[in-house]
Scaffold this motif. Structure first.
Motif, PDB file in Angstrom:
ATOM      1  N   ASP A  10       0.793  -1.232   0.000  1.00 15.11           N
ATOM      2  CA  ASP A  10       0.000   0.000   0.000  1.00 15.11           C
ATOM      3  C   ASP A  10       0.828   1.285   0.000  1.00 15.11           C
ATOM      4  O   ASP A  10       0.343   2.310  -0.468  1.00 15.11           O
ATOM      5  N   ALA A  11       2.041   1.237   0.547  1.00 16.12           N
ATOM      6  CA  ALA A  11       2.783   2.489   0.726  1.00 16.12           C
ATOM      7  C   ALA A  11       3.963   2.656  -0.209  1.00 16.12           C
ATOM      8  O   ALA A  11       4.436   3.776  -0.407  1.00 16.12           O
ATOM      9  N   LEU A  12       4.451   1.564  -0.774  1.00 14.18           N
ATOM     10  CA  LEU A  12       5.599   1.699  -1.663  1.00 14.18           C
ATOM     11  C   LEU A  12       5.169   2.309  -2.992  1.00 14.18           C
ATOM     12  O   LEU A  12       4.181   1.895  -3.589  1.00 14.18           O
ATOM     13  N   THR A  13       5.911   3.320  -3.415  1.00 14.75           N
ATOM     14  CA  THR A  13       5.677   3.941  -4.705  1.00 14.75           C
ATOM     15  C   THR A  13       6.904   3.731  -5.566  1.00 14.75           C
ATOM     16  O   THR A  13       7.988   3.431  -5.054  1.00 14.75           O
ATOM     17  N   PRO A  14       6.798   3.859  -6.883  1.00 13.28           N
ATOM     18  CA  PRO A  14       7.973   3.665  -7.745  1.00 13.28           C
ATOM     19  C   PRO A  14       9.130   4.556  -7.306  1.00 13.28           C
ATOM     20  O   PRO A  14       8.966   5.752  -7.070  1.00 13.28           O
ATOM     21  N   GLY A  15      10.301   3.955  -7.147  1.00 11.41           N
ATOM     22  CA  GLY A  15      11.476   4.715  -6.753  1.00 11.41           C
ATOM     23  C   GLY A  15      11.599   4.913  -5.257  1.00 11.41           C
ATOM     24  O   GLY A  15      12.490   5.631  -4.796  1.00 11.41           O
ATOM     25  N   ARG A 112      12.161  23.292   8.217  1.00 12.19           N
ATOM     26  CA  ARG A 112      10.937  23.302   7.412  1.00 12.19           C
ATOM     27  C   ARG A 112      11.123  22.621   6.058  1.00 12.19           C
ATOM     28  O   ARG A 112      10.207  21.977   5.542  1.00 12.19           O
ATOM     29  N   ASP A 113      12.300  22.780   5.471  1.00 14.76           N
ATOM     30  CA  ASP A 113      12.538  22.144   4.177  1.00 14.76           C
ATOM     31  C   ASP A 113      12.459  20.624   4.295  1.00 14.76           C
ATOM     32  O   ASP A 113      11.867  19.952   3.440  1.00 14.76           O
ATOM     33  N   GLN A 114      13.072  20.066   5.339  1.00  9.98           N
ATOM     34  CA  GLN A 114      13.019  18.625   5.526  1.00  9.98           C
ATOM     35  C   GLN A 114      11.607  18.175   5.874  1.00  9.98           C
ATOM     36  O   GLN A 114      11.161  17.098   5.458  1.00  9.98           O
ATOM     37  N   ALA A 115      10.881  18.994   6.622  1.00  8.68           N
ATOM     38  CA  ALA A 115       9.489  18.663   6.936  1.00  8.68           C
ATOM     39  C   ALA A 115       8.652  18.575   5.662  1.00  8.68           C
ATOM     40  O   ALA A 115       7.795  17.697   5.522  1.00  8.68           O
ATOM     41  N   LYS A 116       8.921  19.483   4.715  1.00  8.26           N
ATOM     42  CA  LYS A 116       8.203  19.454   3.446  1.00  8.26           C
ATOM     43  C   LYS A 116       8.539  18.197   2.647  1.00  8.26           C
ATOM     44  O   LYS A 116       7.681  17.631   1.959  1.00  8.26           O
ATOM     45  N   VAL A 117       9.794  17.752   2.731  1.00  5.70           N
ATOM     46  CA  VAL A 117      10.187  16.510   2.049  1.00  5.70           C
ATOM     47  C   VAL A 117       9.396  15.334   2.601  1.00  5.70           C
ATOM     48  O   VAL A 117       8.860  14.500   1.858  1.00  5.70           O
ATOM     49  N   LEU A 118       9.323  15.245   3.934  1.00  7.34           N
ATOM     50  CA  LEU A 118       8.579  14.157   4.561  1.00  7.34           C
ATOM     51  C   LEU A 118       7.117  14.178   4.142  1.00  7.34           C
ATOM     52  O   LEU A 118       6.538  13.140   3.788  1.00  7.34           O
ATOM     53  N   LEU A 119       6.505  15.354   4.182  1.00  6.22           N
ATOM     54  CA  LEU A 119       5.096  15.450   3.825  1.00  6.22           C
ATOM     55  C   LEU A 119       4.892  15.135   2.343  1.00  6.22           C
ATOM     56  O   LEU A 119       3.868  14.559   1.961  1.00  6.22           O
ATOM     57  N   GLY A 120       5.885  15.486   1.514  1.00  6.63           N
ATOM     58  CA  GLY A 120       5.788  15.145   0.100  1.00  6.63           C
ATOM     59  C   GLY A 120       5.761  13.643  -0.123  1.00  6.63           C
ATOM     60  O   GLY A 120       4.985  13.133  -0.946  1.00  6.63           O
ATOM     61  N   TYR A 121       6.616  12.913   0.618  1.00  7.64           N
ATOM     62  CA  TYR A 121       6.591  11.446   0.537  1.00  7.64           C
ATOM     63  C   TYR A 121       5.214  10.913   0.947  1.00  7.64           C
ATOM     64  O   TYR A 121       4.655  10.007   0.307  1.00  7.64           O
ATOM     65  N   ILE A 122       4.676  11.463   2.019  1.00  7.47           N
ATOM     66  CA  ILE A 122       3.393  10.977   2.540  1.00  7.47           C
ATOM     67  C   ILE A 122       2.259  11.264   1.554  1.00  7.47           C
ATOM     68  O   ILE A 122       1.417  10.399   1.291  1.00  7.47           O
ATOM     69  N   HIS A 123       2.253  12.471   0.989  1.00 14.23           N
ATOM     70  CA  HIS A 123       1.245  12.793  -0.023  1.00 14.23           C
ATOM     71  C   HIS A 123       1.326  11.801  -1.180  1.00 14.23           C
ATOM     72  O   HIS A 123       0.295  11.332  -1.689  1.00 14.23           O
ATOM     73  N   PHE A 126      -0.315   8.450  -0.257  1.00 14.28           N
ATOM     74  CA  PHE A 126      -1.780   8.499  -0.272  1.00 14.28           C
ATOM     75  C   PHE A 126      -2.309   8.604  -1.698  1.00 14.28           C
ATOM     76  O   PHE A 126      -3.309   7.981  -2.052  1.00 14.28           O
ATOM     77  N   ASP A 127      -1.639   9.393  -2.531  1.00 19.99           N
ATOM     78  CA  ASP A 127      -2.091   9.567  -3.912  1.00 19.99           C
ATOM     79  C   ASP A 127      -1.977   8.262  -4.705  1.00 19.99           C
ATOM     80  O   ASP A 127      -2.783   8.009  -5.615  1.00 19.99           O
ATOM     81  N   ALA A 128      -0.975   7.443  -4.355  1.00 19.36           N
ATOM     82  CA  ALA A 128      -0.736   6.205  -5.110  1.00 19.36           C
ATOM     83  C   ALA A 128      -1.672   5.075  -4.705  1.00 19.36           C
ATOM     84  O   ALA A 128      -1.749   4.056  -5.395  1.00 19.36           O
ATOM     85  N   SER A 129      -2.373   5.219  -3.593  1.00 15.86           N
ATOM     86  CA  SER A 129      -3.239   4.140  -3.106  1.00 15.86           C
ATOM     87  C   SER A 129      -4.682   4.635  -3.016  1.00 15.86           C
ATOM     88  O   SER A 129      -4.996   5.483  -2.175  1.00 15.86           O
ATOM     89  N   PRO A 130      -5.576   4.125  -3.836  1.00 13.58           N
ATOM     90  CA  PRO A 130      -6.982   4.557  -3.777  1.00 13.58           C
ATOM     91  C   PRO A 130      -7.616   4.347  -2.406  1.00 13.58           C
ATOM     92  O   PRO A 130      -8.392   5.192  -1.944  1.00 13.58           O
ATOM     93  N   SER A 131      -7.281   3.230  -1.752  1.00 17.29           N
ATOM     94  CA  SER A 131      -7.883   2.953  -0.447  1.00 17.29           C
ATOM     95  C   SER A 131      -7.396   3.941   0.608  1.00 17.29           C
ATOM     96  O   SER A 131      -8.171   4.386   1.471  1.00 17.29           O
TER      97      SER A 131
END
Length: 463
Positions: A10-15, A112-123, A126-131
């Motif tokens: 559910d959480a792994l995305t390409p790359g 803040r820059d690193q926080a944005k990186v983390l949130l980008g991974y999380i977004h 979620f975007d890659a998994s419909p559920s």
């Protein structure tokens, strides 16, 4: 669904992971959550955990010390998503929330820059998994709200900002590098603020970082729990153990250029060439309760030191003190930013109010301070010692209890943040960590050197 299966499906995305970098994390997470392991995975777990026994149930805390390119941030994000969704339900953490209360999966980053990186991974997860995406009710720049009464929030390492929340999990990304101008131990203070936030739910606390100096929270946890069978799991490994596809030549070149730096960045080892300079207890013992400044006392001989700054991020600082028996009392410490000429004029009047007509300044300030202070009737002599030497000479005074400091939190923080670095040739230097300041500490330690009366102004000329 356990965490390993969840992340794989559910959480792994390409790359997300390079080459075989997922295998070590499967062993680590299996151990942290008490999952069964086959012989191969168990052997990898023992290799990374100091040969401790594998936990049979979820641990209370997990600290992972790993070299660069080990997929640390990506893994932290994936774990956060699991803990906010499936994991929160499996562990029964949602049942421990009060009616109407939201639980928080808190991700704390260096900046803040690193926080944005983390949130980008999380977004992205979620975007890659419909559920997973169907669970999202709200998104903004710092958080994601889910329909199960859980929010994933990212923040920088401020112990004040995490108070008052009910956490179901906490992840500290690159915690060995947390810094705060107002705190000498931001990682430890943050940890102390986060533990009560987890008390209600019994949630998991995770710290993932490359190592740095042999000080701070990460080193404390490693020293006490690495290789030990407890409910705090500490993992340590080099980049090559986490990412066998890395080009070994990159690491070899780094080792040749900077052995100690490469030891930390690529080999997953704490640096031997950087250590804390002075213990916080020693500094706090030297600090009076009040007042912040002593007023001028007739008949007392005062002396002064200035650490000029050119109007940038550094403070232009000054200190005034006197000697009582064997103790140097720091009467006044001030620091400000602004137009240097205006600050000189203000400080000159303050020096004269204490009867100080001759002062010493930082040796790297050039001739400008002497010329400017002279306009206001103050003779300014440049220090004969570099800043590092001033710090080294001051240490024995602190350790012997011969210093009285004002209750200046910024000063205490700067003193406690000083680091001793040992060069490849064996020579020591003392300075502030990168990105931090030591202006007030420099003014005080320069004043202590003046108080010794060895190099600069004879005591008979202090008035």
């Amino acid at each position: 669904m356990n965490i390993v299966d969840f992340i794989e499906h559910d959480a792994l995305t390409p790359g997300s992971f390079e080459g075989d970098t997922w295998e070590p994390w499967k062993a680590i997470l299996s151990g942290a959550f008490g999952l069964p392991m086959d012989d191969e995975r168990l052997a990898l777990f023992k290799e990374l955990s100091g040969d401790r026994e594998a936990p049979t149930e979820r641990v209370r805390e997990l600290f992972v010390i790993a070299g660069r390119r080990s997929a640390k941030s990506n893994t932290a994000a994936a774990v956060a998503v699991y803990l906010a969704t499936v994991g929160a339900e499996i562990d029964g953490l949602l049942d421990k929330l009060k009616p109407g209360e939201r639980g928080v999966v808190q991700l704390v980053a260096v900046d803040r820059d690193q926080a944005k990186v983390l949130l980008g991974y999380i977004h992205g997860m979620f975007d890659a998994s419909p559920s997973l995406n169907a669970m999202v009710t709200k998104r903004n720049a710092e958080s994601i709200d889910l329909d199960n009464r859980v929010s994933i929030q990212v923040a920088t390492n401020s112990f004040k900002s995490v108070r008052g929340r009910t956490a179901i999990a906490v992840l500290m990304d690159e915690c060995a590098f947390f810094k705060d101008e107002h705190s000498a131990s931001p990682d430890i203070e943050l940890y102390r603020a986060l533990v009560p936030a987890l008390a209600t739910t019994g949630g998991l606390l995770i710290g993932i970082s490359s190592p740095y100096a042999k000080k701070g929270l990460l080193h404390q946890k490693w020293r006490k729990h690495y290789g030990q069978n407890s409910d705090i799991l500490v993992i340590q490994g080099a980049t090559t153990q986490f990412n066998p596809t890395i080009d070994r030549r990159v690491i070899d070149d780094a080792i040749e250029e900077d052995p100690e730096g490469a030891k930390s960045e690529w080999l997953g080892q704490f640096r031997d060439d950087i250590s804390g300079f002075i213990q916080r207890e020693v500094v706090e013992r030297a600090m009076r309760t009040d007042p912040l400044e002593y007023g001028h006392v007739k008949g007392v001989k005062y002396f002064g030191f200035a650490d000029p700054a050119g109007g940038g991020k550094d403070e232009f600082t000054m200190a005034i003190g006197h000697v009582e028996d064997e103790t140097t009392v720091i009467d006044v410490v001030r620091g400000q930013r602004g137009t240097p000429a205006q600050i000189v004029a203000e400080y000159a009047e303050l020096f004269k109010a204490y009867g100080v007509r001759k002062i010493v300044s930082d040796r790297f300030a050039g001739t400008w301070p002497a010329d400017e202070f002279k306009k206001h009737g103050i003779e300014c002599e440049q220090s004969a010692s570099p800043k590092s030497q001033l710090y080294a000479d001051a240490l024995s005074r602190f350790n012997s209890g011969q210093v009285e400091l004002p209750p200046d939190d910024k000063l205490v923080t700067q003193l406690c943040n000083l680091e001793r670095r040992t060069s490849r040739g064996g020579r020591d230097s003392i300075d502030h960590p990168a990105g931090q300041h030591d202006d007030r500490a420099n003014a005080v330690c320069g004043l202590l050197d003046v108080a010794r009366g060895r190099r600069y102004v004879p005591i008979s000329e202090w008035m």
